[in-house]
Every structure is written in C-alpha cells, then in structure tokens.
Write a protein that holds these residues in place. Structure first.
Motif, PDB file in Angstrom:
ATOM      1  N   ALA A   1      40.495  27.067  33.418  1.00 53.26           N
ATOM      2  CA  ALA A   1      40.647  28.522  33.472  1.00 53.26           C
ATOM      3  C   ALA A   1      39.384  29.183  34.024  1.00 53.26           C
ATOM      4  N   ASN A   2      38.226  28.697  33.592  1.00 51.26           N
ATOM      5  CA  ASN A   2      36.962  29.251  34.087  1.00 51.26           C
ATOM      6  C   ASN A   2      36.811  29.037  35.588  1.00 51.26           C
ATOM      7  N   LYS A   3      37.227  27.873  36.055  1.00 52.21           N
ATOM      8  CA  LYS A   3      37.141  27.591  37.499  1.00 52.21           C
ATOM      9  C   LYS A   3      38.092  28.500  38.280  1.00 52.21           C
ATOM     10  N   LEU A   4      39.306  28.683  37.753  1.00 49.07           N
ATOM     11  CA  LEU A   4      40.262  29.578  38.411  1.00 49.07           C
ATOM     12  C   LEU A   4      39.705  30.999  38.493  1.00 49.07           C
ATOM     13  N   ARG A   5      39.106  31.455  37.399  1.00 43.30           N
ATOM     14  CA  ARG A   5      38.533  32.808  37.380  1.00 43.30           C
ATOM     15  C   ARG A   5      37.365  32.920  38.366  1.00 43.30           C
ATOM     16  N   ARG A   6      36.506  31.914  38.374  1.00 44.04           N
ATOM     17  CA  ARG A   6      35.355  31.917  39.280  1.00 44.04           C
ATOM     18  C   ARG A   6      35.817  31.942  40.734  1.00 44.04           C
ATOM     19  N   ASP A   7      36.799  31.109  41.061  1.00 39.13           N
ATOM     20  CA  ASP A   7      37.312  31.051  42.434  1.00 39.13           C
ATOM     21  C   ASP A   7      38.018  32.345  42.825  1.00 39.13           C
TER      22      ASP A   7
ATOM     23  N   LYS B   1      42.603  43.650  45.931  1.00 46.41           N
ATOM     24  CA  LYS B   1      42.322  43.069  44.617  1.00 46.41           C
ATOM     25  C   LYS B   1      41.098  43.734  43.981  1.00 46.41           C
ATOM     26  N   LYS B   2      40.099  44.048  44.792  1.00 48.17           N
ATOM     27  CA  LYS B   2      38.937  44.772  44.255  1.00 48.17           C
ATOM     28  C   LYS B   2      39.345  46.153  43.743  1.00 48.17           C
ATOM     29  N   THR B   3      40.302  46.782  44.424  1.00 45.74           N
ATOM     30  CA  THR B   3      40.813  48.070  43.959  1.00 45.74           C
ATOM     31  C   THR B   3      41.435  47.925  42.577  1.00 45.74           C
ATOM     32  N   GLN B   4      42.187  46.853  42.377  1.00 47.58           N
ATOM     33  CA  GLN B   4      42.795  46.606  41.072  1.00 47.58           C
ATOM     34  C   GLN B   4      41.731  46.381  40.002  1.00 47.58           C
ATOM     35  N   VAL B   5      40.688  45.625  40.340  1.00 54.01           N
ATOM     36  CA  VAL B   5      39.609  45.374  39.385  1.00 54.01           C
ATOM     37  C   VAL B   5      38.872  46.676  39.069  1.00 54.01           C
ATOM     38  N   ALA B   6      38.618  47.494  40.102  1.00 58.23           N
ATOM     39  CA  ALA B   6      37.914  48.769  39.892  1.00 58.23           C
ATOM     40  C   ALA B   6      38.679  49.680  38.936  1.00 58.23           C
ATOM     41  N   ARG B   7      40.009  49.540  38.900  1.00 55.99           N
ATOM     42  CA  ARG B   7      40.849  50.381  38.046  1.00 55.99           C
ATOM     43  C   ARG B   7      41.189  49.714  36.718  1.00 55.99           C
TER      44      ARG B   7
ATOM     45  N   LEU C   1      24.115  53.506  43.989  1.00 55.30           N
ATOM     46  CA  LEU C   1      24.328  52.121  43.599  1.00 55.30           C
ATOM     47  C   LEU C   1      25.818  51.899  43.377  1.00 55.30           C
ATOM     48  N   MET C   2      26.243  50.648  43.443  1.00 60.90           N
ATOM     49  CA  MET C   2      27.674  50.378  43.324  1.00 60.90           C
ATOM     50  C   MET C   2      27.892  49.025  42.680  1.00 60.90           C
ATOM     51  N   LEU C   3      28.718  49.002  41.637  1.00 59.28           N
ATOM     52  CA  LEU C   3      29.050  47.724  41.040  1.00 59.28           C
ATOM     53  C   LEU C   3      29.836  46.872  42.031  1.00 59.28           C
ATOM     54  N   GLU C   4      29.662  45.585  41.905  1.00 65.22           N
ATOM     55  CA  GLU C   4      30.176  44.609  42.870  1.00 65.22           C
ATOM     56  C   GLU C   4      31.667  44.776  43.176  1.00 65.22           C
ATOM     57  N   HIS C   5      32.471  45.074  42.159  1.00 71.15           N
ATOM     58  CA  HIS C   5      33.922  45.159  42.358  1.00 71.15           C
ATOM     59  C   HIS C   5      34.442  46.588  42.260  1.00 71.15           C
TER      60      HIS C   5
ATOM     61  N   GLU D   1      30.809  37.108  35.830  1.00 68.12           N
ATOM     62  CA  GLU D   1      31.925  36.330  36.374  1.00 68.12           C
ATOM     63  C   GLU D   1      33.225  36.795  35.723  1.00 68.12           C
ATOM     64  N   GLY D   2      34.181  37.199  36.551  1.00 67.75           N
ATOM     65  CA  GLY D   2      35.422  37.740  36.005  1.00 67.75           C
ATOM     66  C   GLY D   2      35.438  39.255  35.921  1.00 67.75           C
ATOM     67  N   GLY D   3      34.404  39.920  36.456  1.00 71.94           N
ATOM     68  CA  GLY D   3      34.375  41.371  36.482  1.00 71.94           C
ATOM     69  C   GLY D   3      33.676  41.992  35.292  1.00 71.94           C
ATOM     70  N   ALA D   4      33.320  43.262  35.414  1.00 67.59           N
ATOM     71  CA  ALA D   4      32.581  43.956  34.359  1.00 67.59           C
ATOM     72  C   ALA D   4      33.351  43.993  33.046  1.00 67.59           C
ATOM     73  N   HIS D   5      34.682  43.984  33.125  1.00 64.64           N
ATOM     74  CA  HIS D   5      35.490  44.038  31.901  1.00 64.64           C
ATOM     75  C   HIS D   5      35.448  42.736  31.118  1.00 64.64           C
TER      76      HIS D   5
END
Length: 316
Positions: free
Chosen positions: A43-49, A58-64, A214-218, A268-272
């Motif tokens: 699971a960790n590898k899937l998330r990292r990849d 996808k970044k838009t989805q993560v940002a929201r 400044l801007m968070l990565e995702h 890894e896996g986003g700020a959330h």
C-alpha cells in the motif's frame, strides 16, 4: 476521522481495507503479522508511486481533499496568542476570511486566510471559503493595522473563488477584491502568501499580492476553475481534466512562469496524510522567508513587490 479516499486512490483503499480485516481476524483466530506487513508495504508503494506521478487533474482533486489542513489548522499549529478581529466596519463580518493578531514563533504578526470548514455546519458558516465583499474589506483593515504597527502579514489562500451571489455583487465585490489586491501591493511591511489548497481567481489574488508567494506541492492556482474553463472553452464541464492540463495550474508550472516563488514539499500521500508534518513544514519555510525579508525598508518592500508582479507575463 475516517480516511477519505480519492478516485485514483481506490487500489490503496482496497489494500488498507484488507489490512483492517486481517487485524480484526488477528484478535480472534491468530496472528497475521507477516501478511499485514506485506500488504502495508504494498500500500505504501502504491501511494508513493501514485503521488509521484499526479497529473494536473489529480492534483486538483488532492488540493480539494476535505481532510487537507485548513486555516484553523494552521492557526492552531503555528500561531500562539491568536486574537481574531472581525468585521469590515462598513457592513458586517464575513467568516470566509478569518484574520487577526498573533505570534508566529515568538514574532508578532497579522495573519489571515480563507477557511472552508470541515463539516456541513462549519462549511455553511464559512461559505465554503468563498468570501463576500466584507471579507476583502476586512482584509484591507487588517493590512492597514499591520502597517500601522509595523507587523509582517501572513496569508493562507484556499478558495475556489470569490462568492458570485447577487448580494455580493450589489455590495461591490469586484471593487473590494481590487482594493484588497491594491493594499497588498502597497503594504510597507513584509507579506508572505501561501497557497495551501485551491487558489481560485481574484478571490485568491486578493490575499496573495505579496512579496513572496509560496505553494504547497499538490495545490493549484488559477484564474478560473478547470470546470469553469471547460464550460467556457468547450461548453462541456465534463472536460475539466483537459482544461486542468492546458491551464498550467500546478506548482512546477507556476514556478516556471514566475507566478509562484517556492514550492513547499508535502508528506508522502499529500498534506492530508500527515497534517502535523505538513503544517510544521509550512512553518519552517515561512520562518525562512520572513528572515530573508528582514531589514528591507517599506520602500524596498513595495519596490520588490511591484517588480515581482509587473514581471508576470513578460516575454523578455
């Protein structure tokens, strides 16, 4: 709080559901430690990849992401002795923008930003982070206060855009956004803006006319939402993915275009996925950027800010 999975995270969700099943079985039928550890590594590898190869949509989805840290989380994690200041002294108080006085790592500051809320009640209270004119006029009042007492200004930007309702337009939405943007550009103290989620349209730039952006990565930062752009360009909101790719809304694109100054790496896996680490990382970068602006006179700060914004869009 139950974990919320995005569409592209479904394979990760399936694996983590299996891990929970095995953990429950371990309590009654024996140990499955080896199987659980193997699934956890997968699971960790899937998330990292997955997070290493996010496209703009996808970044838009993560940002929201609803569990992404919001303004109140940053206030709790980074600001001590916070005193909220309400109202625009003209019409009322808009809770889509929250701000006041506090201490950032023992340094007095004015801090403000968009708050989206975390559940149905708070989202309605804060209007999903979409400010009305009185929110931007409150921001101007806070920037005036910062200049009066020579305090740095920290802003946290996370909004789909300014509220487009009839009442907001009747009370001068466009003028209020313009005044807030102008006040940021003319401020005589250091100002640093951080795009923490969505940076949408004039509703974002009104709090982001800063010395450093400044801007968070995702996170994303754009003049219109991908859905809105798709509706205008192709009259088809379902083509939001195409619009997101064409609009250059991600942090690497915006740094290359010199609209954003610095990218803040997320866990890894986003700020959330690790809110505390994400918040402290933002704090470390803010401390570094504030230190770099120390010693500049009001005139030098205004000139640096003007040069920065006038350069956007220049081809030579």
């Amino acid at each position: 709080m139950a974990q919320h999975y995005l569409e592209f995270e479904k394979p990760i969700a399936d694996l983590e559901a299996k891990i929970e099943e095995l953990q429950a079985l371990s309590e009654t039928t024996g140990s499955f430690e080896a199987e659980i550890e193997a699934l956890r590594k997968k699971a960790n590898k899937l998330r990292r990849d997955a997070y290493a190869n996010l496209d703009p949509w996808k970044k838009t989805q993560v940002a929201r992401h609803p569990q992404r840290p919001h303004l109140f989380d940053y206030l709790e994690g980074l600001i001590t002795d916070f005193v909220e200041l309400k109202g625009d002294r003209q019409f009322g108080d808009d809770q889509a923008i929250v701000g006041g006085l506090g201490r950032f790592r023992d340094r007095p500051v004015v801090v403000m930003g968009h708050e989206k809320g975390h559940d149905t009640s708070s989202r309605l209270t804060h209007n999903f982070g979409m400010a009305r004119p009185e929110g931007y006029r409150k921001a101007v009042r806070l920037m005036d206060l910062a200049e009066r007492f020579n305090l740095p200004v920290l802003t946290f930007v996370d909004t789909a855009g300014a509220y487009p309702g009839l009442g907001a337009e009747e009370r001068g939405q466009a003028e209020a956004i313009a005044r807030s943007t102008e006040r940021g550009l003319t401020l005589g103290t250091p100002m640093i803006a951080t795009i923490t989620g969505e940076g949408g349209s004039g509703g974002a730039i009104a709090l982001a006319a800063a010395n450093r952006v400044l801007m968070l990565e995702h996170s994303i930062y754009s003049v219109i939402s991908p859905e809105g752009a798709a509706s205008i360009l192709w009259r088809d909101g379902s083509r939001a993915r195409d619009a997101a790719s064409a609009m250059k809304i991600t942090a690497p694109d915006l740094v290359e275009l010199k609209i954003v100054d610095r990218i803040i790496q997320e866990p890894e896996g986003g700020a959330h996925s690790d809110r505390e680490v994400a918040i402290q990382t933002v704090g470390d970068v803010l401390e570094d950027e504030l230190h770099a602006l120390e010693g500049l006179s009001p005139g030098e700060l205004r000139a640096q800010r003007a040069d920065r914004f006038y350069a956007i869009g220049r081809l030579s």
